[in-house]
Motif scaffolding. Structure first.
Motif, PDB file in Angstrom:
ATOM      1  N   ILE A   1     -44.686  63.133  17.700  1.00 49.03           N
ATOM      2  CA  ILE A   1     -45.214  64.432  17.284  1.00 49.03           C
ATOM      3  C   ILE A   1     -46.662  64.476  17.757  1.00 49.03           C
ATOM      4  CG2 ILE A   1     -45.584  66.029  15.390  1.00 49.03           C
ATOM      5  CD1 ILE A   1     -42.608  65.190  15.816  1.00 49.03           C
ATOM      6  N   GLY A   2     -46.944  65.392  18.693  1.00 46.51           N
ATOM      7  CA  GLY A   2     -48.248  65.459  19.346  1.00 46.51           C
ATOM      8  C   GLY A   2     -49.374  65.835  18.410  1.00 46.51           C
ATOM      9  N   ALA A   3     -50.578  65.453  18.770  1.00 47.45           N
ATOM     10  CA  ALA A   3     -51.777  65.720  17.974  1.00 47.45           C
ATOM     11  C   ALA A   3     -51.878  67.191  17.610  1.00 47.45           C
ATOM     12  CB  ALA A   3     -53.016  65.297  18.755  1.00 47.45           C
ATOM     13  N   ASN A   4     -52.283  67.455  16.369  1.00 51.82           N
ATOM     14  CA  ASN A   4     -52.524  68.788  15.819  1.00 51.82           C
ATOM     15  C   ASN A   4     -51.258  69.615  15.594  1.00 51.82           C
ATOM     16  OD1 ASN A   4     -55.464  68.658  15.721  1.00 51.82           O
ATOM     17  ND2 ASN A   4     -55.318  68.629  17.946  1.00 51.82           N
ATOM     18  N   ALA A   5     -50.069  69.064  15.801  1.00 48.34           N
ATOM     19  CA  ALA A   5     -48.836  69.819  15.601  1.00 48.34           C
ATOM     20  C   ALA A   5     -48.634  70.129  14.123  1.00 48.34           C
ATOM     21  CB  ALA A   5     -47.641  69.037  16.141  1.00 48.34           C
ATOM     22  N   VAL A   6     -47.972  71.259  13.856  1.00 48.59           N
ATOM     23  CA  VAL A   6     -47.591  71.635  12.498  1.00 48.59           C
ATOM     24  C   VAL A   6     -46.072  71.725  12.470  1.00 48.59           C
ATOM     25  CG1 VAL A   6     -47.742  73.376  10.687  1.00 48.59           C
ATOM     26  CG2 VAL A   6     -49.739  72.883  12.109  1.00 48.59           C
ATOM     27  N   VAL A   7     -45.446  70.783  11.757  1.00 51.83           N
ATOM     28  CA  VAL A   7     -43.986  70.681  11.725  1.00 51.83           C
ATOM     29  C   VAL A   7     -43.464  71.343  10.448  1.00 51.83           C
ATOM     30  CG1 VAL A   7     -42.010  69.118  11.808  1.00 51.83           C
ATOM     31  CG2 VAL A   7     -44.131  68.510  13.001  1.00 51.83           C
ATOM     32  N   THR A   8     -42.649  72.404  10.630  1.00 49.12           N
ATOM     33  CA  THR A   8     -42.059  73.109   9.490  1.00 49.12           C
ATOM     34  C   THR A   8     -40.533  73.146   9.570  1.00 49.12           C
ATOM     35  OG1 THR A   8     -42.276  75.223  10.631  1.00 49.12           O
ATOM     36  CG2 THR A   8     -44.093  74.577   9.168  1.00 49.12           C
ATOM     37  N   LYS A   9     -39.973  72.612  10.665  1.00 51.26           N
ATOM     38  CA  LYS A   9     -38.522  72.578  10.853  1.00 51.26           C
ATOM     39  C   LYS A   9     -38.122  71.199  11.358  1.00 51.26           C
ATOM     40  CE  LYS A   9     -37.983  77.349  11.664  1.00 51.26           C
ATOM     41  NZ  LYS A   9     -38.024  78.501  11.766  1.00 51.26           N
ATOM     42  N   ASP A  10     -36.846  70.865  11.203  1.00 49.52           N
ATOM     43  CA  ASP A  10     -36.342  69.559  11.622  1.00 49.52           C
ATOM     44  C   ASP A  10     -36.576  69.318  13.116  1.00 49.52           C
ATOM     45  OD1 ASP A  10     -35.470  69.338   9.021  1.00 49.52           O
ATOM     46  OD2 ASP A  10     -33.335  69.420   9.505  1.00 49.52           O
ATOM     47  N   ILE A  11     -36.828  68.060  13.449  1.00 50.15           N
ATOM     48  CA  ILE A  11     -36.980  67.613  14.836  1.00 50.15           C
ATOM     49  C   ILE A  11     -35.877  66.580  15.077  1.00 50.15           C
ATOM     50  CG2 ILE A  11     -38.494  66.484  16.511  1.00 50.15           C
ATOM     51  CD1 ILE A  11     -39.647  69.153  15.523  1.00 50.15           C
ATOM     52  N   PRO A  12     -35.031  66.775  16.107  1.00 49.52           N
ATOM     53  CA  PRO A  12     -33.930  65.827  16.331  1.00 49.52           C
ATOM     54  C   PRO A  12     -34.421  64.467  16.826  1.00 49.52           C
ATOM     55  CG  PRO A  12     -33.923  67.548  18.007  1.00 49.52           C
ATOM     56  CD  PRO A  12     -35.015  67.893  17.043  1.00 49.52           C
ATOM     57  N   ASP A  13     -33.557  63.454  16.698  1.00 51.76           N
ATOM     58  CA  ASP A  13     -33.856  62.104  17.187  1.00 51.76           C
ATOM     59  C   ASP A  13     -34.302  62.140  18.645  1.00 51.76           C
ATOM     60  OD1 ASP A  13     -32.915  61.188  14.731  1.00 51.76           O
ATOM     61  OD2 ASP A  13     -31.010  60.450  15.527  1.00 51.76           O
ATOM     62  N   TYR A  14     -35.144  61.186  19.016  1.00 48.56           N
ATOM     63  CA  TYR A  14     -35.561  60.964  20.401  1.00 48.56           C
ATOM     64  C   TYR A  14     -36.146  62.218  21.047  1.00 48.56           C
ATOM     65  CZ  TYR A  14     -32.777  56.822  19.578  1.00 48.56           C
ATOM     66  OH  TYR A  14     -32.269  55.677  19.034  1.00 48.56           O
ATOM     67  N   SER A  15     -37.082  62.843  20.326  1.00 43.92           N
ATOM     68  CA  SER A  15     -37.717  64.071  20.812  1.00 43.92           C
ATOM     69  C   SER A  15     -39.224  63.934  20.823  1.00 43.92           C
ATOM     70  CB  SER A  15     -37.343  65.258  19.907  1.00 43.92           C
ATOM     71  OG  SER A  15     -35.974  65.521  19.964  1.00 43.92           O
ATOM     72  N   VAL A  16     -39.853  64.726  21.690  1.00 45.13           N
ATOM     73  CA  VAL A  16     -41.302  64.909  21.679  1.00 45.13           C
ATOM     74  C   VAL A  16     -41.530  66.357  21.266  1.00 45.13           C
ATOM     75  CG1 VAL A  16     -43.417  64.957  23.057  1.00 45.13           C
ATOM     76  CG2 VAL A  16     -41.670  63.215  23.518  1.00 45.13           C
ATOM     77  N   ALA A  17     -42.333  66.566  20.223  1.00 48.06           N
ATOM     78  CA  ALA A  17     -42.610  67.922  19.732  1.00 48.06           C
ATOM     79  C   ALA A  17     -44.116  68.128  19.675  1.00 48.06           C
ATOM     80  CB  ALA A  17     -41.985  68.138  18.360  1.00 48.06           C
ATOM     81  N   VAL A  18     -44.555  69.331  20.066  1.00 49.80           N
ATOM     82  CA  VAL A  18     -45.976  69.673  20.071  1.00 49.80           C
ATOM     83  C   VAL A  18     -46.148  71.117  19.612  1.00 49.80           C
ATOM     84  CG1 VAL A  18     -46.508  68.063  21.953  1.00 49.80           C
ATOM     85  CG2 VAL A  18     -45.944  70.427  22.484  1.00 49.80           C
ATOM     86  N   GLY A  19     -47.363  71.468  19.238  1.00 50.94           N
ATOM     87  CA  GLY A  19     -47.712  72.863  18.996  1.00 50.94           C
ATOM     88  C   GLY A  19     -47.697  73.295  17.547  1.00 50.94           C
ATOM     89  N   ILE A  20     -48.056  74.586  17.388  1.00 47.55           N
ATOM     90  CA  ILE A  20     -48.111  75.226  16.077  1.00 47.55           C
ATOM     91  C   ILE A  20     -47.342  76.535  16.175  1.00 47.55           C
ATOM     92  CG2 ILE A  20     -49.614  76.185  14.306  1.00 47.55           C
ATOM     93  CD1 ILE A  20     -51.858  74.392  15.420  1.00 47.55           C
ATOM     94  N   PRO A  21     -46.165  76.651  15.611  1.00 45.36           N
ATOM     95  CA  PRO A  21     -45.409  75.574  14.975  1.00 45.36           C
ATOM     96  C   PRO A  21     -44.855  74.620  16.030  1.00 45.36           C
ATOM     97  CG  PRO A  21     -44.072  77.564  15.056  1.00 45.36           C
ATOM     98  CD  PRO A  21     -45.427  77.933  15.598  1.00 45.36           C
ATOM     99  N   ALA A  22     -44.559  73.393  15.597  1.00 44.30           N
ATOM    100  CA  ALA A  22     -44.083  72.373  16.531  1.00 44.30           C
ATOM    101  C   ALA A  22     -42.749  72.783  17.143  1.00 44.30           C
ATOM    102  CB  ALA A  22     -43.944  71.039  15.807  1.00 44.30           C
ATOM    103  N   ARG A  23     -42.628  72.532  18.458  1.00 41.84           N
ATOM    104  CA  ARG A  23     -41.370  72.776  19.158  1.00 41.84           C
ATOM    105  C   ARG A  23     -41.097  71.585  20.063  1.00 41.84           C
ATOM    106  NH1 ARG A  23     -43.847  73.579  23.487  1.00 41.84           N
ATOM    107  NH2 ARG A  23     -45.021  75.209  24.387  1.00 41.84           N
ATOM    108  N   VAL A  24     -39.823  71.313  20.250  1.00 43.69           N
ATOM    109  CA  VAL A  24     -39.420  70.175  21.075  1.00 43.69           C
ATOM    110  C   VAL A  24     -39.652  70.517  22.542  1.00 43.69           C
ATOM    111  CG1 VAL A  24     -37.468  68.725  21.773  1.00 43.69           C
ATOM    112  CG2 VAL A  24     -37.740  69.382  19.364  1.00 43.69           C
TER     113      VAL A  24
END
Length: 190
Positions: free
Chosen positions: A153-176
């Motif tokens: 999960i990249g710096a400053n990301a805001v996670v409000t939904k599930d992130i699947p296994d083996y993923s890179v997620a970034v952003g606001i809101p976080a997206r894979v």
């Protein structure tokens, strides 16, 4: 309400603090100014866990359960606010200034200050950080959210939904933005 403050650098053996309902494994290191504020909830910590300085953990309801696996490294200024269940699985790396909470503030009534409206918790809410994942600096995770295993999960990301296994997620809101492809053995853009 109990307040657990640790000013020691390290605890060697496993044990249980009955007053604050904390159980912990071996080789748990508490940085300076570790605080645990507990409203009769509980916390368990596995083996070989490092809490850097200024870690604050709040169990805001009696049902609150903070569960931390083994071989976890936590950067300075982590804050956890738990009303139901926050689970950090084993082998997780958490960067500095991360905030984790399984609930949110109510704000429905505009005539009442938000701070006086209480909190809302989804029934059975579980905030889970999966095995072997890494949360970068200043990540925020809010609500009934499951971050899969071996995620970044990249710096400053805001996670409000599930992130699947083996993923890179970034952003606001976080997206894979990438997922690991086991057929090619590479991280692929999504």
């Amino acid at each position: 309400m109990g307040l657990f403050k640790v000013f020691v650098k390290k605890t060697i053996g496993g044990g249980k603090c009955l007053l604050y309902n904390i159980s912990h494994g071996k080789n748990v290191e508490f940085g300076t100014h570790f605080k645990y504020v507990n409203k009769h909830g509980r916390m368990s910590i596995g083996d070989n866990v490092i809490f850097s300085s200024f870690t604050y953990i709040f169990n805001v309801r009696p049902s609150g359960y903070v569960e931390i696996g083994s071989n976890v490294r936590i950067g300075h200024h982590l804050q956890i606010s738990c009303a139901n269940h926050v689970h950090i699985c084993s082998n997780v790396n958490i960067g500095p200034f991360v905030f984790l909470t399984d609930h949110n503030h109510n704000f429905e009534n505009p005539d009442v200050p938000i701070k006086d409206q209480g909190i809302s918790v989804k029934s059975g809410a579980n905030l889970v950080i999966g095995e072997g994942s890494w949360l970068g600096t200043k990540v925020t995770v809010v609500g009934d959210v499951h971050i899969g295993k071996h995620c970044v999960i990249g710096a400053n990301a805001v996670v409000t939904k599930d992130i699947p296994d083996y993923s890179v997620a970034v952003g606001i809101p976080a997206r894979v933005v990438r997922q690991f492809d086991f057929l090619t053995g590479e991280w692929k853009k999504v």
